[in-house]
Design a protein around this motif. Structure first.
Motif, PDB file in Angstrom:
ATOM      1  N   MET A 164       0.929  -1.251  -0.207  1.00 27.12           N
ATOM      2  CA  MET A 164       0.111  -0.134  -0.071  1.00 27.12           C
ATOM      3  C   MET A 164       0.679   1.416   0.003  1.00 27.12           C
ATOM      4  O   MET A 164       0.379   2.478  -0.262  1.00 27.12           O
ATOM      5  CB  MET A 164      -0.835   0.031   1.122  1.00 27.12           C
ATOM      6  CG  MET A 164      -2.127  -1.208   1.129  1.00 27.12           C
ATOM      7  SD  MET A 164      -3.072  -0.654  -0.054  1.00 27.12           S
ATOM      8  CE  MET A 164      -3.874   0.639   0.162  1.00 27.12           C
ATOM      9  N   TRP A 165       2.083   1.208   0.296  1.00 29.09           N
ATOM     10  CA  TRP A 165       2.956   2.321   0.226  1.00 29.09           C
ATOM     11  C   TRP A 165       2.734   3.201  -1.124  1.00 29.09           C
ATOM     12  O   TRP A 165       2.897   4.249  -1.109  1.00 29.09           O
ATOM     13  CB  TRP A 165       4.382   1.937   0.605  1.00 29.09           C
ATOM     14  CG  TRP A 165       4.369   1.570   2.087  1.00 29.09           C
ATOM     15  CD1 TRP A 165       4.321   0.149   2.545  1.00 29.09           C
ATOM     16  CD2 TRP A 165       4.407   2.334   3.310  1.00 29.09           C
ATOM     17  NE1 TRP A 165       4.370   0.252   3.944  1.00 29.09           N
ATOM     18  CE2 TRP A 165       4.546   1.644   4.301  1.00 29.09           C
ATOM     19  CE3 TRP A 165       4.656   3.742   3.485  1.00 29.09           C
ATOM     20  CZ2 TRP A 165       4.608   2.230   5.876  1.00 29.09           C
ATOM     21  CZ3 TRP A 165       4.680   4.298   4.902  1.00 29.09           C
ATOM     22  CH2 TRP A 165       4.577   3.472   5.948  1.00 29.09           C
ATOM     23  N   MET A 177      10.683   5.632   2.091  1.00 33.43           N
ATOM     24  CA  MET A 177      10.169   5.017   3.273  1.00 33.43           C
ATOM     25  C   MET A 177      10.743   3.499   3.514  1.00 33.43           C
ATOM     26  O   MET A 177      11.120   2.992   4.767  1.00 33.43           O
ATOM     27  CB  MET A 177       8.699   5.015   3.446  1.00 33.43           C
ATOM     28  CG  MET A 177       7.989   6.308   3.820  1.00 33.43           C
ATOM     29  SD  MET A 177       8.665   7.123   5.251  1.00 33.43           S
ATOM     30  CE  MET A 177       8.223   5.699   6.437  1.00 33.43           C
ATOM     31  N   LEU A 178      10.513   2.792   2.278  1.00 34.23           N
ATOM     32  CA  LEU A 178      11.192   1.194   2.548  1.00 34.23           C
ATOM     33  C   LEU A 178      12.528   1.179   2.342  1.00 34.23           C
ATOM     34  O   LEU A 178      13.185   0.167   2.929  1.00 34.23           O
ATOM     35  CB  LEU A 178      10.401   0.412   1.336  1.00 34.23           C
ATOM     36  CG  LEU A 178       9.052   0.286   1.428  1.00 34.23           C
ATOM     37  CD1 LEU A 178       8.255  -0.583   0.542  1.00 34.23           C
ATOM     38  CD2 LEU A 178       8.312   0.058   2.907  1.00 34.23           C
ATOM     39  N   GLU A 188       4.504  14.676   9.747  1.00 33.96           N
ATOM     40  CA  GLU A 188       5.372  14.129   8.598  1.00 33.96           C
ATOM     41  C   GLU A 188       4.481  13.245   7.566  1.00 33.96           C
ATOM     42  O   GLU A 188       4.455  13.259   6.300  1.00 33.96           O
ATOM     43  CB  GLU A 188       6.579  13.472   8.792  1.00 33.96           C
ATOM     44  CG  GLU A 188       7.370  13.297   7.618  1.00 33.96           C
ATOM     45  CD  GLU A 188       8.882  12.943   7.950  1.00 33.96           C
ATOM     46  OE1 GLU A 188       9.704  12.899   6.840  1.00 33.96           O
ATOM     47  OE2 GLU A 188       9.221  12.489   9.140  1.00 33.96           O
ATOM     48  N   ALA A 189       3.830  12.431   8.057  1.00 38.03           N
ATOM     49  CA  ALA A 189       2.598  11.510   7.485  1.00 38.03           C
ATOM     50  C   ALA A 189       1.774  12.361   6.720  1.00 38.03           C
ATOM     51  O   ALA A 189       1.554  11.917   5.465  1.00 38.03           O
ATOM     52  CB  ALA A 189       2.161  10.377   8.423  1.00 38.03           C
ATOM     53  N   GLU A 190       1.125  13.141   7.378  1.00 35.43           N
ATOM     54  CA  GLU A 190       0.327  14.199   6.657  1.00 35.43           C
ATOM     55  C   GLU A 190       0.979  15.043   5.615  1.00 35.43           C
ATOM     56  O   GLU A 190       0.375  15.047   4.348  1.00 35.43           O
ATOM     57  CB  GLU A 190      -0.313  15.144   7.582  1.00 35.43           C
ATOM     58  CG  GLU A 190      -1.651  16.016   7.044  1.00 35.43           C
ATOM     59  CD  GLU A 190      -2.310  16.828   7.871  1.00 35.43           C
ATOM     60  OE1 GLU A 190      -3.278  17.459   7.397  1.00 35.43           O
ATOM     61  OE2 GLU A 190      -1.765  17.014   9.188  1.00 35.43           O
ATOM     62  N   ARG A 191       2.217  15.534   6.002  1.00 31.81           N
ATOM     63  CA  ARG A 191       2.791  16.387   4.880  1.00 31.81           C
ATOM     64  C   ARG A 191       3.076  15.749   3.720  1.00 31.81           C
ATOM     65  O   ARG A 191       3.065  16.184   2.539  1.00 31.81           O
ATOM     66  CB  ARG A 191       4.078  17.038   5.349  1.00 31.81           C
ATOM     67  CG  ARG A 191       3.798  18.202   6.503  1.00 31.81           C
ATOM     68  CD  ARG A 191       4.941  18.745   6.705  1.00 31.81           C
ATOM     69  NE  ARG A 191       6.293  17.934   7.393  1.00 31.81           N
ATOM     70  CZ  ARG A 191       6.308  17.956   8.503  1.00 31.81           C
ATOM     71  NH1 ARG A 191       5.687  18.712   9.267  1.00 31.81           N
ATOM     72  NH2 ARG A 191       7.227  17.273   9.002  1.00 31.81           N
ATOM     73  N   MET A 192       3.426  14.405   3.938  1.00 36.70           N
ATOM     74  CA  MET A 192       3.793  13.409   2.718  1.00 36.70           C
ATOM     75  C   MET A 192       2.632  12.900   2.137  1.00 36.70           C
ATOM     76  O   MET A 192       2.799  12.358   0.732  1.00 36.70           O
ATOM     77  CB  MET A 192       4.450  12.195   3.234  1.00 36.70           C
ATOM     78  CG  MET A 192       6.052  12.472   3.763  1.00 36.70           C
ATOM     79  SD  MET A 192       6.789  10.968   4.447  1.00 36.70           S
ATOM     80  CE  MET A 192       7.129   9.930   3.116  1.00 36.70           C
ATOM     81  N   LYS A 197      -5.372  12.886   7.746  1.00 34.37           N
ATOM     82  CA  LYS A 197      -5.131  14.066   8.733  1.00 34.37           C
ATOM     83  C   LYS A 197      -4.546  13.662   9.968  1.00 34.37           C
ATOM     84  O   LYS A 197      -4.547  12.433  10.187  1.00 34.37           O
ATOM     85  CB  LYS A 197      -6.681  14.477   8.942  1.00 34.37           C
ATOM     86  CG  LYS A 197      -7.033  15.508   9.965  1.00 34.37           C
ATOM     87  CD  LYS A 197      -8.379  15.974  10.142  1.00 34.37           C
ATOM     88  CE  LYS A 197      -8.599  17.368  10.940  1.00 34.37           C
ATOM     89  NZ  LYS A 197      -9.968  17.578  11.136  1.00 34.37           N
ATOM     90  N   THR A 198      -3.919  14.816  10.523  1.00 28.17           N
ATOM     91  CA  THR A 198      -3.145  14.236  11.907  1.00 28.17           C
ATOM     92  C   THR A 198      -3.709  15.379  12.759  1.00 28.17           C
ATOM     93  O   THR A 198      -3.961  16.597  12.345  1.00 28.17           O
ATOM     94  CB  THR A 198      -1.692  14.429  11.825  1.00 28.17           C
ATOM     95  OG1 THR A 198      -1.047  13.904  13.392  1.00 28.17           O
ATOM     96  CG2 THR A 198      -1.412  15.768  11.570  1.00 28.17           C
TER      97      THR A 198
END
Length: 294
Positions: A164-165, A177-178, A188-192, A197-198
């Motif tokens: 899913m990445w 990431m891998l 950072e997860a939201e920015r990427m 949403k965070t």
């Protein structure tokens, strides 16, 4: 209403419109055991069969979402030659053995992606390794700012079988990431673009509820049609990628590095193996450490 099935709880909201799938091994950071994948599948099927349910939330009990597979069992205590760990490769490695044992888990997690009802992952604490597989199979992900997500076994002893990445991040960011196995926080997860949403941890429950309240006002068949159209863009690619990733996951656990990681975990403990794996710039010394205990 709440019912329990091994490692997974199934709950419904007061108005009966939202199903909550709760990963329920808090004493083990909700690590995946042999019961959890089938528990998730059964809960998704139950929610889809209930005409009152409009959407599904997946969350973890206790300190976090899910810490991945229970590697203290699978890596530290697994015996060579079993499907719980790595194979006995003295007579050659059979990828089919690992593929068959992991394929079912991959398909169980992927039921969240294929679910007729929208699925939302609610992440606090961390969604790590196999836990990130579960979370990223959901349609939407809402995450606490201080929570972490990533796939550290990408460094050794794992390949994300749900693939899913790339679906969520695109090729380059997925490779980042891998290639590193880094854990990133909610911001950072939201920015990427990995998650929707965070929010601050104290606002996580209310943020998810606001989303489910809004989704629950849409007819189920309407959201099913939208989901089928959007999923259609990636389902064909996912099928091939998941097959390859599931095969490769078995190979990572039976490569020289994978066998070394498991052997070190068995001899010195899982935490020692992880510490050696993640030590920056020490790959060659790490390999010598592995070989010394083989």
């Amino acid at each position: 209403m709440a019912t329990a099935s091994s490692s997974v709880l199934y709950e419904t909201s007061r108005d009966g419109k939202v199903a909550h799938i709760v990963l329920n091994r808090p004493e083990h950071f909700n690590a995946i055991d042999k019961h959890m994948p089938q528990g998730i599948r059964a809960a998704v099927q139950r929610a889809n069969a209930d005409p009152a349910i409009h959407c599904i939330v997946v969350r973890g009990a206790g300190p976090g979402f899910c810490g991945g597979y229970d590697l203290q069992a699978y890596a530290q205590h697994a015996e060579r030659g079993t499907t719980d760990g790595s194979q006995d490769v003295t007579k050659g490695y059979d990828p089919l053995i690992d593929y068959q044992s992991m394929k079912e888990n991959t398909e169980c997690f992927s039921d969240l992606f294929h679910s007729a009802k929208p699925t939302i992952a609610q992440i606090h604490g961390a969604a790590v390794a196999g836990g990130s597989d579960i979370a990223l199979c959901c349609d939407l992900v809402v995450m606490a700012e201080d929570a972490r997500i990533g796939y550290p076994p990408a460094r050794v002893w794992g390949c994300p079988t749900t693939a899913m990445w790339a679906v969520r991040l695109g090729v380059e960011r997925a490779k980042r990431m891998l290639f590193t196995g880094d854990l990133i926080d909610g911001r950072e997860a939201e920015r990427m673009g990995l998650i929707l949403k965070t929010v601050p941890a104290t606002e996580l429950d209310s943020a998810v509820k606001s989303l489910t309240d809004r989704i629950a006002t849409v007819p189920c068949d309407q959201n099913w049609m939208h989901k089928q159209v959007i999923n259609g863009f990636v389902e064909g690619q996912m099928l091939g990628a998941q097959k390859l990733a599931t095969i490769f996951d078995g190979i990572t656990r039976n490569s020289p590095a994978g066998i070394g990681f498991q052997t070190l975990a068995q001899s010195k403990g899982f935490k020692a193996a992880v510490a050696a794996r993640d030590r920056p710039g020490r790959t060659e010394k790490y390999m010598r450490t592995w070989k010394s205990v083989l």
